[in-house]
Design a protein around this motif. Structure first.
Motif, PDB file in Angstrom:
ATOM      1  N   GLN A  78       4.384 -15.482  10.850  1.00  0.00           N
ATOM      2  CA  GLN A  78       5.710 -14.889  11.442  1.00  0.00           C
ATOM      3  C   GLN A  78       6.419 -13.990  10.779  1.00  0.00           C
ATOM      4  O   GLN A  78       7.457 -13.979  10.930  1.00  0.00           O
ATOM      5  N   SER A  79       5.689 -13.327  10.044  1.00  0.00           N
ATOM      6  CA  SER A  79       6.220 -12.009   9.548  1.00  0.00           C
ATOM      7  C   SER A  79       6.716 -10.857  10.475  1.00  0.00           C
ATOM      8  O   SER A  79       7.387 -10.013  10.433  1.00  0.00           O
ATOM      9  N   GLY A  80       5.976 -10.936  11.710  1.00  0.00           N
ATOM     10  CA  GLY A  80       6.047  -9.845  12.746  1.00  0.00           C
ATOM     11  C   GLY A  80       5.588  -8.658  12.470  1.00  0.00           C
ATOM     12  O   GLY A  80       5.423  -7.644  12.917  1.00  0.00           O
ATOM     13  N   ILE A  81       4.450  -8.757  11.075  1.00  0.00           N
ATOM     14  CA  ILE A  81       3.723  -7.273  10.649  1.00  0.00           C
ATOM     15  C   ILE A  81       2.363  -7.823  10.964  1.00  0.00           C
ATOM     16  O   ILE A  81       1.770  -8.861  10.405  1.00  0.00           O
ATOM     17  N   ASN A  82       1.584  -6.857  11.285  1.00  0.00           N
ATOM     18  CA  ASN A  82       0.174  -6.941  11.307  1.00  0.00           C
ATOM     19  C   ASN A  82      -0.531  -6.553  10.249  1.00  0.00           C
ATOM     20  O   ASN A  82      -0.402  -5.194   9.994  1.00  0.00           O
ATOM     21  N   PHE A  83      -1.003  -7.262   9.183  1.00  0.00           N
ATOM     22  CA  PHE A  83      -1.697  -6.946   8.049  1.00  0.00           C
ATOM     23  C   PHE A  83      -3.037  -6.782   8.190  1.00  0.00           C
ATOM     24  O   PHE A  83      -3.886  -7.723   8.677  1.00  0.00           O
ATOM     25  N   ILE A  84      -3.674  -5.619   7.784  1.00  0.00           N
ATOM     26  CA  ILE A  84      -5.067  -5.238   8.184  1.00  0.00           C
ATOM     27  C   ILE A  84      -5.622  -5.087   6.356  1.00  0.00           C
ATOM     28  O   ILE A  84      -5.113  -4.260   5.801  1.00  0.00           O
ATOM     29  N   PHE A  85      -6.825  -5.777   6.288  1.00  0.00           N
ATOM     30  CA  PHE A  85      -7.455  -5.540   4.823  1.00  0.00           C
ATOM     31  C   PHE A  85      -8.836  -4.663   5.341  1.00  0.00           C
ATOM     32  O   PHE A  85      -9.480  -5.181   6.217  1.00  0.00           O
ATOM     33  N   GLU A  86      -9.220  -3.650   4.493  1.00  0.00           N
ATOM     34  CA  GLU A  86     -10.450  -3.013   4.688  1.00  0.00           C
ATOM     35  C   GLU A  86     -10.828  -2.691   3.272  1.00  0.00           C
ATOM     36  O   GLU A  86     -10.148  -2.299   2.411  1.00  0.00           O
ATOM     37  N   SER A  87     -12.280  -2.657   3.268  1.00  0.00           N
ATOM     38  CA  SER A  87     -12.867  -2.482   1.983  1.00  0.00           C
ATOM     39  C   SER A  87     -14.151  -1.464   2.176  1.00  0.00           C
ATOM     40  O   SER A  87     -14.733  -1.343   3.235  1.00  0.00           O
ATOM     41  N   PHE A  88     -14.081  -0.445   1.027  1.00  0.00           N
ATOM     42  CA  PHE A  88     -15.243   0.642   1.184  1.00  0.00           C
ATOM     43  C   PHE A  88     -15.854   0.790  -0.099  1.00  0.00           C
ATOM     44  O   PHE A  88     -15.464   0.422  -1.094  1.00  0.00           O
ATOM     45  N   GLY A  89     -16.996   1.146   0.270  1.00  0.00           N
ATOM     46  CA  GLY A  89     -17.908   1.214  -0.965  1.00  0.00           C
ATOM     47  C   GLY A  89     -18.469  -0.151  -1.415  1.00  0.00           C
ATOM     48  O   GLY A  89     -18.148  -1.184  -0.728  1.00  0.00           O
ATOM     49  N   ARG A  90     -19.359  -0.080  -2.485  1.00  0.00           N
ATOM     50  CA  ARG A  90     -19.790  -1.553  -2.962  1.00  0.00           C
ATOM     51  C   ARG A  90     -18.962  -2.375  -3.890  1.00  0.00           C
ATOM     52  O   ARG A  90     -18.651  -1.778  -5.018  1.00  0.00           O
TER      53      ARG A  90
END
Length: 199
Positions: A78-90
């Motif tokens: 219910q923060s109202g914020i869309n948090f997105i996690f991304e990872s690149f590389g090994r």
């Protein structure tokens, strides 16, 4: 019992600083308050998430897994914020204690975004190169003046943690949002040895 010991130690440190007149040091005062707040709030969602992450060291759990789970929990909290996690590389493995420190750095940045940014979206990225771990935390909020000397509790503690791991942080902020770029040497993270530094 360990939490009670931490509270007693924090109170003793505050008393000593008062007697010596050291609480005029704003950074020291903020750091003591931050840690006292942490150990006296065992039921808060952030404490539970840290506890879950610490327990996960006994099972195969990467930093990426922990950060992805944390971002997901914040998005539905219910923060109202869309948090997105991304990872690149090994993804690289490194000293376990440092995983906790890095997790807490991201956690405090996320807390700042929720409290102060007025953002609707934030992206947390972990980019693994051959020699570095590059963390990027960005939001589309209102930004803030990075030259303001009143850095606040969260940012002061973040900078302390980053320096303790021999890392660097770059902050760019304007009315389109804020971006934090944090760089760590993988050699340092794998070694488990932290060099001293001067504030």
């Amino acid at each position: 019992m360990p939490r009670i010991c931490c509270i007693i130690l924090s109170m003793s440190l505050i008393t000593s600083c008062c007697l010596l007149g050291l609480l005029n040091n704003s950074w020291l005062k903020e750091f003591i308050i931050f840690n006292l707040r942490a150990v006296t709030s065992p039921l808060s969602p952030s404490w539970r998430l840290r506890a879950i992450f610490c327990r996960s060291f006994s099972s195969p759990c990467s930093l990426n897994d922990a950060l992805k789970s944390y971002c997901h929990n914040q998005s539905i909290n219910q923060s109202g914020i869309n948090f997105i996690f991304e990872s690149f590389g090994r993804s690289k493995d490194f000293y376990k204690g440092y995983k906790v420190s890095i997790y807490r750095i991201v956690q405090e940045l996320v807390n700042n975004i929720i409290k102060h940014s007025s953002a609707t979206e934030a992206i947390i990225q972990a980019n693994y190169t051959e020699q570095q771990l590059i963390l990027t935390v960005e939001d589309n909020g209102i930004g803030y003046d990075t030259n303001n000397s009143k850095k606040g509790l969260g940012l002061s503690n973040i900078q302390y943690r980053i320096k303790a791991l021999n890392g660097t942080i770059e902050i760019v902020s304007d009315n389109n949002g804020t971006s934090y770029t944090i760089i760590f040497s993988l050699d340092d993270l794998k070694s488990g040895i932290v060099k001293t530094y001067t504030k």
